[in-house]
Design an enzyme around this catalytic site. Structure first.
Site, PDB file in Angstrom:
ATOM      1  N   GLU A 170      44.552  27.214  27.545  1.00  0.00           N
ATOM      2  CA  GLU A 170      44.932  28.702  27.020  1.00  0.00           C
ATOM      3  C   GLU A 170      46.099  28.763  25.870  1.00  0.00           C
ATOM      4  O   GLU A 170      46.939  29.633  26.149  1.00  0.00           O
ATOM      5  CB  GLU A 170      45.003  29.683  28.031  1.00  0.00           C
ATOM      6  N   GLU A 377      38.085  27.743  34.560  1.00  0.00           N
ATOM      7  CA  GLU A 377      38.807  28.770  35.241  1.00  0.00           C
ATOM      8  C   GLU A 377      37.858  29.850  35.222  1.00  0.00           C
ATOM      9  O   GLU A 377      37.473  30.420  34.383  1.00  0.00           O
ATOM     10  CB  GLU A 377      40.128  29.004  34.671  1.00  0.00           C
TER      11      GLU A 377
HETATM   12  C1  FCB Z   1      45.083  31.968  33.691  1.00  0.00           C
HETATM   13  C2  FCB Z   1      45.871  30.856  33.601  1.00  0.00           C
HETATM   14  C3  FCB Z   1      46.195  30.494  35.199  1.00  0.00           C
HETATM   15  C4  FCB Z   1      46.215  31.540  35.965  1.00  0.00           C
HETATM   16  C5  FCB Z   1      44.713  32.355  35.891  1.00  0.00           C
HETATM   17  C6  FCB Z   1      44.980  33.626  36.819  1.00  0.00           C
HETATM   18  O1  FCB Z   1      45.142  32.742  32.329  1.00  0.00           O
HETATM   19  O2  FCB Z   1      45.346  29.804  32.883  1.00  0.00           O
HETATM   20  O3  FCB Z   1      47.294  29.648  34.935  1.00  0.00           O
HETATM   21  O4  FCB Z   1      47.271  32.286  35.915  1.00  0.00           O
HETATM   22  O5  FCB Z   1      44.966  32.891  34.460  1.00  0.00           O
END
Ligand code: FCB
Length: 471
Positions: A170, A377
């Protein structure tokens, strides 16, 4: 009571089911074993920066409990574990290597392989050594070269056992939020620095891909947090323009240099006042667009966007980005995120599983050079309650995960080349500027005793993995 059932689906052969964490959020041992400050350790000392004044010193003590945590992953039947390396543990004070820090990751990798779990390694999940921030951090082009040295050291130590390498997690957050809006470490509010950070992280990524490829790495990628920027009223030019700006800053400023070797024309134009063109050197974009073996996609929610200042604003975008994206440093005071009445998680992020399907399908349609995708994620924070017997019946999180997995199946059926799914997160942990207030784990952590308890969502995810493997 959980309601949503997995849709029957034949998952592609070899589809990877995993879970994700990040070093700063779980390890603790903030200053043990030779580790020095990362920018998050320093940021946590700024009054008011982190909810509750929390810090990362102990986090959930994964550094000391690693073998038991790996055993927990094995008990859940995970195929893969996505984790990150703490740069400040491996090269704490700029350039000298800390063998003790590297050894922790070597032991972790051995433990994972011994348990039959694929290690999925991320080199940068937001925790720059503070020593480099003191030399202007990602606003300084030199940091890209320090990153390659660090990446090369880690590859030399683990490349014989780790097959999947992710450069950045990210970059939107660690560049635009960290240097522009100030809601993430290092907490700077400087548009020029933010734009330079975007470009220098891109450069660091490209240089590292080339270096690791030459050293023999075969699965190299990056993870982006991407969104669908949906105009509130597609016939209203003001809303359409707001959606374009968000799409430019959250998606295309990353996707296009990486996959097409060029910044979008509109992004260059929007960011002219912040000097984007000036930080680009002549060969940079050919380095940045080095071919990738996979693209990681992190997705939690969509963004309904308006350009009208009076549209009922909510704060739904990741990590406070609603505030940052709407702030003047990017030249737009009027991006707002109106509500469309969808249910929301404890982060105030809207739940719209179909957005994940749309995003995965759209990427394949829009990018001709798209490598295979992995959802690296996806997950949800809810305010869990612990029953008298210690169990956690987190039906909302369970529904969230199952419904998103169902949408990944739909995306694959519609032609998206998705090869894995990682739930965020294995453990409740340090949720950046929210401290320990927000729980994303499929395993509960009691932050006083540090005891781990698998939640219903964890059991359900494990049952799903077993069922897919048995099919
Ligand atoms: C993302 C991050 C991770 C976590 C999630 C909820 O943006 O990569 O580390 O904080 O959100």
């Amino acid at each position: 009571m959980s309601q949503i059932e997995p849709t029957p689906f034949t998952w592609p052969h070899g589809f990877i089911w995993g879970s994700a964490t990040a070093a700063a959020q779980i390890e603790g041992a903030g200053h043990a074993g030779g580790k020095e400050d990362s920018i998050w350790d320093a940021f946590a000392r700024v009054p008011g920066a982190i909810a509750g004044g929390d810090d990362l010193e102990t986090a959930v003590d994964h550094y000391h409990r690693m073998p038991a945590d790996v055993a927990l992953m094995a008990s859940l039947g995970l195929d893969a574990y996505r984790f990150s390396i703490s740069w400040a543990r491996v090269r704490p004070c700029d350039r000298a290597l800390n063998p003790e820090g590297l050894d922790f990751y070597s032991r972790l990798v051995d433990e994972l392989l011994g348990a039959g779990i694929l290690p999925w390694l991320t080199l940068y999940h937001w925790d720059l050594p503070q020593a480099l921030e003191e030399k202007d951090g990602w606003a300084n082009r030199e940091t890209a070269y320090r990153f390659v040295e660090y990446a090369t050291d880690v590859y030399a130590a683990l490349g014989d056992r780790v097959t999947h390498w992710t450069t950045f997690n990210e970059p939107f957050c660690s560049s635009l939020l960290g240097y522009g809006s100030g809601v993430h470490a290092p907490g700077r509010q400087d548009g020029g620095a933010a734009v330079a950070a975007v470009h220098h992280q891109h450069l660091a990524h490209g240089l590292a891909v080339n270096a690791l490829r030459s050293a023999g790495a075969q699965h190299l990628g990056i993870t982006l947090n991407l969104t669908n920027a949906v105009p509130r009223d597609a016939t209203d030019p003001v809303d359409v323009e707001a959606a374009r700006r968000l799409d430019s800053l959250a998606n295309r400023i990353f996707l296009e240099p990486l996959l097409r070797g060029a910044y979008p024309v509109d992004t260059l134009h929007d960011l002219e006042p912040f000097g984007l063109a000036e930080v680009i050197h002549s060969d940079d974009l050919s380095i940045i667009s080095a071919p990738l073996d996979f693209l990681g996609v992190n997705h939690y929610h969509d963004d309904l966007v308006s350009g009208h200042a009076d549209a009922s604003a909510s704060d739904s975008h990741a990590g406070g980005a609603a505030r940052s994206v709407g702030s003047p440093w990017i030249g737009s005071e009027y991006i707002t995120f109106p509500s469309r009445g969808l249910p929301r998680t404890a982060m105030d992020w809207e739940v719209n599983a179909d957005g994940l399907r749309l995003l995965l399908v759209r990427l394949g349609e829009e990018y001709e050079q798209l490598p295979p995708l992995y959802v690296t994620e996806n997950g949800a924070a809810y305010d869990d309650t612990v029953s008298a017997d210690g169990s956690v019946h987190d039906s909302e999180r369970t529904d969230y995960i199952v419904s998103h997995i169902n949408k990944v199946a739909e995306a694959i059926a519609a032609g998206a080349d998705v090869r894995g799914y990682f739930v965020w997160s294995l453990l409740d942990n340090f949720e950046w500027s929210y401290g320990y207030e927000k729980r994303f784990g499929i395993v509960r952590v009691d932050f006083d005793t540090l005891q781990r308890t698998v939640k219903d969502s964890g059991r359900r995810y494990a049952a799903h993995i077993r069922a897919v493997h048995a099919a």
